[in-house]
Design a protein around this motif. Sequence first.
Motif, PDB file in Angstrom:
ATOM      1  N   ILE A   1       0.815  -1.090   0.052  1.00  0.00           N
ATOM      2  CA  ILE A   1      -0.061   0.139   0.095  1.00  0.00           C
ATOM      3  C   ILE A   1       0.852   1.370   0.065  1.00  0.00           C
ATOM      4  O   ILE A   1       0.565   2.355  -0.650  1.00  0.00           O
ATOM      5  CB  ILE A   1      -0.977  -0.229   1.108  1.00  0.00           C
ATOM      6  N   PRO A   2       1.977   1.424   0.736  1.00  0.00           N
ATOM      7  CA  PRO A   2       2.807   2.514   0.614  1.00  0.00           C
ATOM      8  C   PRO A   2       3.444   2.767  -0.718  1.00  0.00           C
ATOM      9  O   PRO A   2       3.259   4.176  -1.266  1.00  0.00           O
ATOM     10  CB  PRO A   2       4.080   2.308   1.737  1.00  0.00           C
ATOM     11  N   VAL A   3       3.681   1.822  -1.637  1.00  0.00           N
ATOM     12  CA  VAL A   3       4.201   1.827  -3.043  1.00  0.00           C
ATOM     13  C   VAL A   3       2.799   2.281  -3.599  1.00  0.00           C
ATOM     14  O   VAL A   3       2.868   3.111  -4.830  1.00  0.00           O
ATOM     15  CB  VAL A   3       4.739   0.592  -3.286  1.00  0.00           C
TER      16      VAL A   3
ATOM     17  N   GLN B   1       2.889  12.619   3.472  1.00  0.00           N
ATOM     18  CA  GLN B   1       1.497  12.051   3.210  1.00  0.00           C
ATOM     19  C   GLN B   1       1.348  10.780   3.326  1.00  0.00           C
ATOM     20  O   GLN B   1       0.330  10.063   3.984  1.00  0.00           O
ATOM     21  CB  GLN B   1       0.928  12.381   1.573  1.00  0.00           C
ATOM     22  N   VAL B   2       2.203   9.926   2.816  1.00  0.00           N
ATOM     23  CA  VAL B   2       2.290   8.375   3.054  1.00  0.00           C
ATOM     24  C   VAL B   2       2.253   7.968   4.257  1.00  0.00           C
ATOM     25  O   VAL B   2       1.769   7.204   4.931  1.00  0.00           O
ATOM     26  CB  VAL B   2       3.269   7.726   2.092  1.00  0.00           C
ATOM     27  N   GLY B   3       3.182   8.691   5.188  1.00  0.00           N
ATOM     28  CA  GLY B   3       3.445   8.556   6.489  1.00  0.00           C
ATOM     29  C   GLY B   3       2.145   8.627   7.390  1.00  0.00           C
ATOM     30  O   GLY B   3       1.820   8.039   8.120  1.00  0.00           O
ATOM     31  N   LEU B   4       1.402   9.777   7.027  1.00  0.00           N
ATOM     32  CA  LEU B   4       0.077   9.984   7.687  1.00  0.00           C
ATOM     33  C   LEU B   4      -0.912   9.198   7.359  1.00  0.00           C
ATOM     34  O   LEU B   4      -1.548   8.599   8.204  1.00  0.00           O
ATOM     35  CB  LEU B   4      -0.401  11.400   7.206  1.00  0.00           C
TER      36      LEU B   4
ATOM     37  N   MET C   1      -0.389   5.621   6.692  1.00  0.00           N
ATOM     38  CA  MET C   1      -0.081   4.544   7.196  1.00  0.00           C
ATOM     39  C   MET C   1      -0.007   4.769   8.954  1.00  0.00           C
ATOM     40  O   MET C   1      -0.116   3.634   9.539  1.00  0.00           O
ATOM     41  CB  MET C   1       1.376   4.291   6.862  1.00  0.00           C
ATOM     42  N   ALA C   2      -0.259   6.114   9.423  1.00  0.00           N
ATOM     43  CA  ALA C   2      -0.330   5.931  10.867  1.00  0.00           C
ATOM     44  C   ALA C   2      -1.972   6.149  11.227  1.00  0.00           C
ATOM     45  O   ALA C   2      -2.198   5.682  12.401  1.00  0.00           O
ATOM     46  CB  ALA C   2       0.123   7.569  11.275  1.00  0.00           C
ATOM     47  N   ILE C   3      -2.691   6.392  10.176  1.00  0.00           N
ATOM     48  CA  ILE C   3      -4.347   6.372  10.284  1.00  0.00           C
ATOM     49  C   ILE C   3      -4.641   4.867  10.678  1.00  0.00           C
ATOM     50  O   ILE C   3      -5.426   4.759  11.691  1.00  0.00           O
ATOM     51  CB  ILE C   3      -5.074   6.851   9.120  1.00  0.00           C
TER      52      ILE C   3
ATOM     53  N   MET D   1     -10.721   5.868   4.252  1.00  0.00           N
ATOM     54  CA  MET D   1     -10.620   4.373   3.870  1.00  0.00           C
ATOM     55  C   MET D   1      -9.644   3.673   4.585  1.00  0.00           C
ATOM     56  O   MET D   1      -9.835   2.467   4.910  1.00  0.00           O
ATOM     57  CB  MET D   1     -10.579   4.195   2.516  1.00  0.00           C
ATOM     58  N   MET D   2      -8.576   4.219   4.894  1.00  0.00           N
ATOM     59  CA  MET D   2      -7.432   3.801   5.676  1.00  0.00           C
ATOM     60  C   MET D   2      -7.708   3.477   7.115  1.00  0.00           C
ATOM     61  O   MET D   2      -7.674   2.272   7.644  1.00  0.00           O
ATOM     62  CB  MET D   2      -6.237   4.412   5.640  1.00  0.00           C
ATOM     63  N   PHE D   3      -8.678   4.320   7.857  1.00  0.00           N
ATOM     64  CA  PHE D   3      -9.279   4.133   9.240  1.00  0.00           C
ATOM     65  C   PHE D   3     -10.091   2.857   9.020  1.00  0.00           C
ATOM     66  O   PHE D   3      -9.832   2.054   9.977  1.00  0.00           O
ATOM     67  CB  PHE D   3      -9.843   5.330   9.478  1.00  0.00           C
TER      68      PHE D   3
END
Length: 388
Positions: free
Chosen positions: A27-29, A40-43, A45-47, A99-101
Amino acid sequence: MNHRSVYRLMAYLFFAHSTITIINGYIPVFFKSQGLTGSQVGLLMAIGPCATIIAQPMWGYLSDKYKSIKKMILIALIGLSVTAITFMFVNTYAGYLVMMFILFFFVSPTTALGDSLAQKTSVQKKVSFGRIRLWGSLGFAITSLVVGYVLTWIGVEKIMLPMLFMALTALAVAFSIKDVPGTNKPVTVLDAVKLTTNPSLFLFLLLAFFISVSHRANDIYLGLYIVELGGPEAMIGWAWFVGVTAEALIFATTAYWYRKWSPLTFVILAGVLYGTRWILMAFVENPWWILPIQLSHGLTFAVFYIAAFQIINKLIPEHLLATGHVLFITVIFGLAGIIGSLFGGFVIEATSITTLYLIGAGSAFIGSFGLVIFQKKASSNHSKEVSF
């Protein structure tokens, strides 16, 4: 003794952990391919871990309250399948945040409760926990390799297709798994809250967090590191395959090595090996060197996880086992994931992934040193932890 329920649980763990592979590894890729920045990717993935912190204690509490892990797993998998379908129609940063949440709200209990059920089943059936849990690792390893090639073929933008396939397969298998009868002692919200006031439990989780945050940062940014070093996307799958296969071998041989030292000694050893592993990763210049370093994943995560799980079993009452197990997993995957994602994204944007690995090494060594002191104090006080 009939072990059919054990085999069904092994199959469930295989497919449940396969879904986590896709999130952790790819998903990060996917987000980077959508043009998002490192922060933005870090945020994003933190969600996920934020949702995990909210969701996992709730799922664990409900499992203990209603005396059924299976029912909670089925509900979570249905929610996960619906979420994967919905994710396909989202293409904005704000939409990804939502959606990540939701995705992590449903995916996190599928493996956490599965591992809790595996621990209970191992006791009931007198089978090694590692022997059951290794099938989760095998699912993770094999899927990481296969999905790497699948996404190279269909495109990383279609990442939710293999995710949906694994979720539906896990759901189908989950209908056949069996709950393990537990104590009839009623469970209240107050009982669950009291777990957080146990000083020994709190201190152990805090020190384990320092070790785990380095692990979670690596999970999240390993794929980006490989691509940054010039490796192909398929190599991400190979890196996960090598690491998690080594993990599975350690799980499979638990009966041969686990009883040699106390669980706490194994956790300390794993922490020191984590620190060494991250130092090696920091100085990699050729992406192919990551593969042999990944072999140490078995001696770090698998040893840490098996031993820490046993320590948690001794620190919590029997009627709250699922709650305690999920609390532990919430800390080492959820809370550690939030810090690893946010702090990792900031460090990468400000400096480099190399710096992130060096900081991770320091964090692992701090956790290990703290656990040495924790062990000595427990021994000197002749408390319950002396058997750790």
